[in-house]
Write an enzyme that holds these catalytic residues in place. Structure first.
Site, PDB file in Angstrom:
ATOM      1  CD  GLU A  33       3.563  -1.292  23.844  1.00 15.68           C
ATOM      2  OE1 GLU A  33       3.046  -0.582  22.987  1.00 15.68           O
ATOM      3  OE2 GLU A  33       4.233  -0.840  24.793  1.00 15.68           O
ATOM      4  CE  LYS A 112      10.099 -14.708  33.387  1.00 18.95           C
ATOM      5  NZ  LYS A 112      10.593 -13.336  33.356  1.00 18.95           N
TER       6      LYS A 112
END
Ligand code: ZN
Length: 658
Positions: A33, A112
């Site tokens: 978000e 990652k």
């Protein structure tokens, strides 16, 4: 609303969330978000170039140096990567790279790791300094903390001078254990392993870092005297020097291959012991990287693909209650199996009653399920169109489904808990805690043995530990005469522990190690603690009313009373550290308190009087020695004057007790 105002509000919002995330390690929204908000701002600034500002969060990396750490200026700035959220962007990246570097360009596709970026500096092969990324230009010196991470080599194989960058993370299992321990102590929980890692690495006490079980993956060689041609080579070199390097780093040549590798990493996300929040695509050739350079914020030669939280529809077959080891009743949805982020999901958490009510989740509903923070799947929304009227509204049970004890919902908390201290669901956890090093420190009584003892029916309560016999323990699997003897000796030894270890070991809600110590220091024994009022605890510095109430409630239980009696009978030390009265200067005197005193509460004044051997009474008579009067003293003062009883104020009283 005009664009300018909207953009400014958006920036404020992003700064707020960024502070929560970077400086307080307490995020309020998901990363996804947050990234979306940042993307929106970037887009708006691009469409309205006149409204772009230099201090916009799109231009500046946010993150301040925490008080207590010294600053480290990064010689090579620690840039963040450009995030992309769809696969098309990977093809665009590939096209752009091929345009600048030609058709033969090679990429590495890497995991990652969802953690905290750090920089590690080595001089002549010795680890000399480590720092956080901070705002990218200036970070925090966390060398001492990083030394507590075992996989960071103190010395390299070769005596070289170099700087590497890596991601510090907390394995999921450690994260879950840490939160469980924090829950017992009533401390706020970490939202995800990344925040737990960041919060841990930025502790001022390296000892705490040592206990948090952090780990690291190194992903870049930043500076070195040696020269290399490709990124892949540098990682191989770093591995040979003793670093833990990224688990996946594959060399590819096309966008199609890149996409395939990214999907592969996406599939493994559910089945590894740490969190991955994306995949990084980097140009492999180091000279090409030089040629491309950086924008003000990100390198041009890399992109980070962020996996969206995977969300899929499925049906709730039933809602069941799981009782956790801390006694919390968690409503759990049993689902028609669905595949999410590489794992089969047939259960999802519904968190608590409020969550179910708020989203109006019913048994039989078709819902969206997603993996939050990659850990426990959760039901995120109902699909109301799929309802046919057969759905059933769920009610939380009034008693614990495991032990039948009443459940309680603590005020201001969403969680409902079982109140039975011998609830089997809580028992294992509470015994493990009781025997742990910080608590009763019973050497050899670890989780594995406790599990066996419970299963064999040798213990069913913490007090039972003290009736264990060597000959019973000896017969257990993998125990022998010697280890049984050692265990019994360790149990005997624990009887002499100071009271604070016992109080902490009881696992009273909100009562951690420190509170246990303060309480033990202020009471003469456990009986005095068990009969004290919540206010009395709250009078101790650093102990709040909430803690006091929790202690009072705990000792009210019949199960607890029985356990304490048995511990006492077994010879466990229950004597506290309160000083015995040696100064009885008020012996034979009676005080009457009236009005409001400037600094003491009545309770405190009364305790002082009693502490010096005096008595506090509520009515004035000829026998009263002193009336201690404060502001707005009423009839008692009049009466004292009538009877000729000596009246003193707080200042005089303080002189008397000096
Ligand atoms: Zn229970």
């Amino acid at each position: 609303m005009d664009a300018k105002k909207y953009i400014e509000e958006l920036r404020e919002k992003i700064r707020y969330y960024a502070t929560k995330y970077y400086d307080e390690d307490a995020p309020e929204i998901s990363d996804f978000e947050y990234d979306k908000l940042l993307q929106e701002l970037k887009y708006l600034e691009m469409m309205n170039p006149d409204l772009a500002t230099e201090d916009s969060p799109t231009k500046k990396v946010i993150g301040d140096v925490k008080e207590g750490f010294s600053e480290v200026v990064h010689e090579v700035p620690m840039l963040s990567l450009q995030d992309v959220f769809d696969k098309q962007a990977l093809y665009d990246f590939d096209a752009k790279m091929k345009e600048s570097l030609g058709e033969n360009v090679e990429y590495t596709v890497e995991t990652k790791i969802d953690g905290l970026s750090v920089s590690l500096e080595y001089v002549n092969g010795v680890f000399t300094r480590g720092s956080t990324r901070g705002n990218g230009m200036i970070g925090e010196d966390v060398t001492e903390n990083l030394k507590m991470i075992r996989s960071i080599p103190r010395e390299l194989k070769e005596k070289v001078t170099l700087e590497v960058r890596g991601e510090v993370y907390m394995p999921r299992a450690s994260f879950l254990a840490l939160n469980e321990a924090r829950e017992i102590e009533g401390k706020p929980l970490f939202a995800n392993p990344r925040n737990a890692a960041a919060g841990s690495l930025r502790q001022l006490d390296p000892q705490i870092v040592a206990e948090r079980n952090l780990d690291i993956f190194v992903f870049n060689l930043q500076k070195s005297e040696k020269t290399f041609e490709t990124h892949k080579e540098t990682l191989e070199y770093l591995e040979a020097q003793g670093f833990h390097i990224l688990p996946v780093c594959t060399v590819v040549k096309t966008a199609e291959e890149t996409e395939r590798e990214i999907d592969k990493i996406g599939e493994m996300r559910g089945s590894i012991s740490f969190d991955i929040d994306g995949a990084v695509v980097k140009v492999n050739d180091l000279a090409s990287r030089e040629k491309l350079g950086n924008t003000s914020k990100t390198p041009r030669w890399a992109v980070a693909y962020k996996y969206p939280p995977e969300k899929k529809p499925t049906k709730i077959k039933d809602i069941v209650i799981q009782v956790g080891r801390t006694g919390v009743l968690t409503p759990t949805a049993e689902l028609e199996t669905v595949r999410l982020a590489g794992t089969n999901v047939s259960r999802a958490t519904l968190h608590n009653e409020d969550y179910i009510r708020g989203k109006d989740i019913r048994i039989g509903d078709t819902v969206y399920v997603q993996k939050a923070g990659e850990i426990i799947p959760e039901v995120v929304a109902v699909i109301p169109e799929k309802r046919d009227g057969s759905e059933v509204v769920f009610e939380m049970p009034k008693v614990c489904p495991v032990c039948g004890s009443e459940v309680e919902r603590v005020e201001n908390e969403a969680a409902v808990r079982c109140t039975g201290i011998e609830c089997p669901a809580r028992l294992f956890r509470s015994i493990v805690h009781f025997a742990s090093r910080e608590a009763m420190d019973i050497d050899g009584l670890g989780p594995a043995l406790i599990e066996v003892l419970l299963k064999e029916g040798l213990i069913a309560n913490i007090a039972d530990i003290y009736s264990l016999k060597a000959e019973d323990v000896e017969k257990l699997d993998r125990m022998g005469k010697k280890s049984a003897e050692n265990l019994i000796n360790a149990i005997q030894k624990s009887k002499e522990n100071s009271l604070d270890k016992l109080i902490f070991g009881l696992g009273i809600r909100h009562i951690g190690k420190k509170a246990g110590k303060l309480i033990a220091e202020n009471f003469s024994d456990i009986d005095e603690i068990a009969s004290a009022s919540a206010e009395k605890f709250a009078n101790i510095a650093e102990i709040g009313l909430k803690m006091g109430e929790s202690i009072v409630k705990y000792f009210r239980s019949e199960q607890v009373k029985d356990t304490i009696e048995r511990l006492k009978k077994a010879g466990v030390n229950t004597k506290g550290g309160k000083k015995e009265i040696v100064d009885d200067r008020f012996a034979g005197m009676t005080f009457v308190l009236t009005g409001t005193l400037p600094t003491y509460t009545r309770q405190e004044a009364q305790e002082i009087i009693e502490g010096f051997g005096g008595k506090a009474s509520s009515s004035v008579s000829k026998k009263t020695t002193y009336v201690l009067a404060g502001e707005e003293a009423g009839s008692k003062l009049d009466k004292a004057n009538q009877l000729g009883v000596k009246v003193i104020d707080e200042a005089k009283f303080k002189k008397m007790i000096e």
